[in-house]
Design a protein around this motif. Structure first.
Motif, PDB file in Angstrom:
ATOM      1  N   UNK A 124       5.786  -4.755  -8.111  1.00  0.00           N
ATOM      2  CA  UNK A 124       6.402  -5.905  -8.892  1.00  0.00           C
ATOM      3  C   UNK A 124       7.725  -6.284  -8.146  1.00  0.00           C
ATOM      4  N   UNK A 125       8.416  -5.420  -7.744  1.00  0.00           N
ATOM      5  CA  UNK A 125       9.698  -5.926  -6.788  1.00  0.00           C
ATOM      6  C   UNK A 125       9.507  -6.084  -5.428  1.00  0.00           C
ATOM      7  N   UNK A 126       8.635  -5.591  -4.841  1.00  0.00           N
ATOM      8  CA  UNK A 126       8.344  -5.338  -3.485  1.00  0.00           C
ATOM      9  C   UNK A 126       7.564  -6.854  -3.034  1.00  0.00           C
ATOM     10  N   UNK A 127       6.340  -6.947  -3.980  1.00  0.00           N
ATOM     11  CA  UNK A 127       5.437  -8.248  -3.618  1.00  0.00           C
ATOM     12  C   UNK A 127       5.386  -9.040  -4.602  1.00  0.00           C
ATOM     13  N   UNK A 128       6.046  -9.071  -5.730  1.00  0.00           N
ATOM     14  CA  UNK A 128       6.063 -10.215  -6.822  1.00  0.00           C
ATOM     15  C   UNK A 128       4.852 -10.056  -7.569  1.00  0.00           C
ATOM     16  N   UNK A 129       4.272  -8.982  -7.808  1.00  0.00           N
ATOM     17  CA  UNK A 129       2.852  -8.799  -8.699  1.00  0.00           C
ATOM     18  C   UNK A 129       3.351  -8.996  -9.991  1.00  0.00           C
ATOM     19  N   UNK A 132       0.956  -5.689 -15.984  1.00  0.00           N
ATOM     20  CA  UNK A 132       0.048  -5.819 -17.153  1.00  0.00           C
ATOM     21  C   UNK A 132       0.779  -6.078 -18.537  1.00  0.00           C
ATOM     22  N   UNK A 133       0.006  -6.161 -19.699  1.00  0.00           N
ATOM     23  CA  UNK A 133       0.465  -6.319 -21.012  1.00  0.00           C
ATOM     24  C   UNK A 133       1.406  -5.142 -21.542  1.00  0.00           C
ATOM     25  N   UNK A 134       2.543  -5.467 -22.077  1.00  0.00           N
ATOM     26  CA  UNK A 134       3.470  -4.375 -22.501  1.00  0.00           C
ATOM     27  C   UNK A 134       3.012  -3.923 -23.989  1.00  0.00           C
ATOM     28  N   UNK A 135       1.891  -4.336 -24.521  1.00  0.00           N
ATOM     29  CA  UNK A 135       1.496  -3.997 -25.989  1.00  0.00           C
ATOM     30  C   UNK A 135       1.133  -2.544 -25.953  1.00  0.00           C
ATOM     31  N   UNK A 136       0.927  -2.014 -27.163  1.00  0.00           N
ATOM     32  CA  UNK A 136       1.093  -0.472 -27.471  1.00  0.00           C
ATOM     33  C   UNK A 136      -0.464  -0.023 -26.955  1.00  0.00           C
ATOM     34  N   UNK A 137      -1.483  -0.739 -26.941  1.00  0.00           N
ATOM     35  CA  UNK A 137      -2.884  -0.276 -26.490  1.00  0.00           C
ATOM     36  C   UNK A 137      -3.083  -0.435 -25.077  1.00  0.00           C
ATOM     37  N   UNK A 138      -2.027  -1.040 -24.088  1.00  0.00           N
ATOM     38  CA  UNK A 138      -2.237  -1.287 -22.892  1.00  0.00           C
ATOM     39  C   UNK A 138      -2.164  -0.038 -22.214  1.00  0.00           C
ATOM     40  N   UNK A 139      -3.018   0.213 -21.091  1.00  0.00           N
ATOM     41  CA  UNK A 139      -2.858   1.407 -20.060  1.00  0.00           C
ATOM     42  C   UNK A 139      -2.465   1.065 -18.936  1.00  0.00           C
ATOM     43  N   UNK A 140      -2.219  -0.331 -18.617  1.00  0.00           N
ATOM     44  CA  UNK A 140      -1.410  -0.614 -17.433  1.00  0.00           C
ATOM     45  C   UNK A 140      -0.441  -1.692 -17.595  1.00  0.00           C
ATOM     46  N   UNK A 143       1.062  -0.961 -13.101  1.00  0.00           N
ATOM     47  CA  UNK A 143       0.239  -0.236 -11.967  1.00  0.00           C
ATOM     48  C   UNK A 143      -0.424  -1.222 -10.982  1.00  0.00           C
ATOM     49  N   UNK A 144      -1.033  -0.898  -9.934  1.00  0.00           N
ATOM     50  CA  UNK A 144      -1.371  -1.711  -8.859  1.00  0.00           C
ATOM     51  C   UNK A 144      -2.798  -2.458  -9.255  1.00  0.00           C
ATOM     52  N   UNK A 145      -3.634  -2.055  -9.865  1.00  0.00           N
ATOM     53  CA  UNK A 145      -4.968  -2.305  -9.949  1.00  0.00           C
ATOM     54  C   UNK A 145      -5.683  -1.707  -8.811  1.00  0.00           C
ATOM     55  N   UNK A 146      -7.016  -2.376  -8.715  1.00  0.00           N
ATOM     56  CA  UNK A 146      -7.769  -2.064  -7.589  1.00  0.00           C
ATOM     57  C   UNK A 146      -7.212  -2.044  -6.098  1.00  0.00           C
ATOM     58  N   UNK A 158      -5.943  -1.819   6.202  1.00  0.00           N
ATOM     59  CA  UNK A 158      -4.537  -1.784   6.764  1.00  0.00           C
ATOM     60  C   UNK A 158      -3.886  -3.079   6.416  1.00  0.00           C
ATOM     61  N   UNK A 159      -2.494  -2.798   5.853  1.00  0.00           N
ATOM     62  CA  UNK A 159      -1.692  -4.152   5.423  1.00  0.00           C
ATOM     63  C   UNK A 159      -2.046  -4.260   4.147  1.00  0.00           C
ATOM     64  N   UNK A 160      -2.844  -3.477   3.327  1.00  0.00           N
ATOM     65  CA  UNK A 160      -2.757  -3.710   2.065  1.00  0.00           C
ATOM     66  C   UNK A 160      -1.429  -3.734   1.366  1.00  0.00           C
ATOM     67  N   UNK A 161      -0.971  -4.686   0.370  1.00  0.00           N
ATOM     68  CA  UNK A 161       0.087  -4.712  -0.307  1.00  0.00           C
ATOM     69  C   UNK A 161       0.468  -3.663  -1.324  1.00  0.00           C
ATOM     70  N   UNK A 162       1.182  -2.654  -1.218  1.00  0.00           N
ATOM     71  CA  UNK A 162       1.266  -1.509  -1.775  1.00  0.00           C
ATOM     72  C   UNK A 162       2.750  -1.346  -2.185  1.00  0.00           C
ATOM     73  N   UNK A 163       3.029  -0.179  -2.846  1.00  0.00           N
ATOM     74  CA  UNK A 163       4.446   0.099  -2.968  1.00  0.00           C
ATOM     75  C   UNK A 163       5.036   0.814  -1.405  1.00  0.00           C
ATOM     76  N   UNK A 164       6.391   0.614  -1.441  1.00  0.00           N
ATOM     77  CA  UNK A 164       6.826   1.070  -0.011  1.00  0.00           C
ATOM     78  C   UNK A 164       8.543   0.666   0.347  1.00  0.00           C
ATOM     79  N   UNK A 165       8.931   0.848   1.356  1.00  0.00           N
ATOM     80  CA  UNK A 165      10.169   0.311   1.738  1.00  0.00           C
ATOM     81  C   UNK A 165      10.263  -1.155   1.521  1.00  0.00           C
TER      82      UNK A 165
END
Length: 207
Positions: A124-129, A132-140, A143-146, A158-165
């Motif tokens: 979220x911070x690095x790539x502005x993703x 997910x829902x913040x409701x009680x039943x949400x498990x995401x 998370x990055x997703x697929x 290679x080059x997939x937007x993921x967590x990092x510096x």
């Protein structure tokens, strides 16, 4: 003169007011004094360029190779060196001091510097993703997703937007207008923001 880059540092941001009371956000930059530490020509090096030095330090703060490069030309010990390619280097001479006197109010410049490093950050911070829902039943929640299909291709591209510096990268902001110049302190005021923390090394190039 031929447009040549200069080195300096970011002092900070402030605001000024024009004649009709409008607020102008400006960044204060201290440009120079810089020294011409090497001149390269097509005949000798294959291209025209001027190497500029900035930031006078004590001799013991430099490596022997760096110190020898400066001493042979009878130049002060400078911490930073940067090369700028130009069309012709005939009008420059070794040891020449260059600073904000070569700039004028109303000129437009490109400013390059390292932006603020933010360490290892998430999606979220690095790539502005979006999260997910913040409701009680949400498990995401965050998370990055697929990150790719399973069997085919069976790997992450290679080059997939993921967590990092995040941050601490070289950034260039173009076409910043010079609002004011203080020759005594080598200060220039440019409209808008400049990358990096206060005190960071920056380089400018006149348009």
């Amino acid at each position: 003169m031929t447009s040549i880059g200069l080195l300096g540092k970011k002092i900070g941001m402030t605001q000024i007011f024009d004649n009709i009371g409008h607020t102008i956000p400006v960044t204060i930059l201290q440009i120079g004094p810089c020294f011409v530490t090497e001149i390269k020509t097509i005949e000798k090096h294959g291209y025209n360029a001027v190497q500029v030095g900035y930031g006078i330090v004590k001799n013991q703060n430099l490596k022997k190779s760096e110190l020898g490069h400066l001493i042979k030309s009878n130049l002060p010990s400078v911490k930073y060196l940067k090369e700028f390619r130009i069309e012709s280097s005939r009008q420059f001479y070794l040891g020449e001091e260059i600073h904000s006197k070569d700039l004028q109010i109303g000129d437009y410049i490109d400013v390059q510097g390292k932006n603020i490093g933010k360490g290892f950050t998430g999606y979220q911070k690095r790539h502005k993703f979006t999260r997910g829902p913040m409701s009680h039943g949400s498990k995401n929640h965050r998370l990055p997703g697929s990150i790719g299909a399973g069997t085919t291709p069976g790997r992450v591209f290679p080059g997939k937007k993921m967590a990092g510096r995040s941050g601490n990268k070289k950034v260039t902001v173009k076409n910043l207008e010079i609002i004011d110049i203080n020759q005594n302190n080598y200060f220039i005021l440019v409209r808008g923001s400049v990358p990096g923390k206060n005190g960071n090394l920056i380089s400018i190039k006149k348009k």
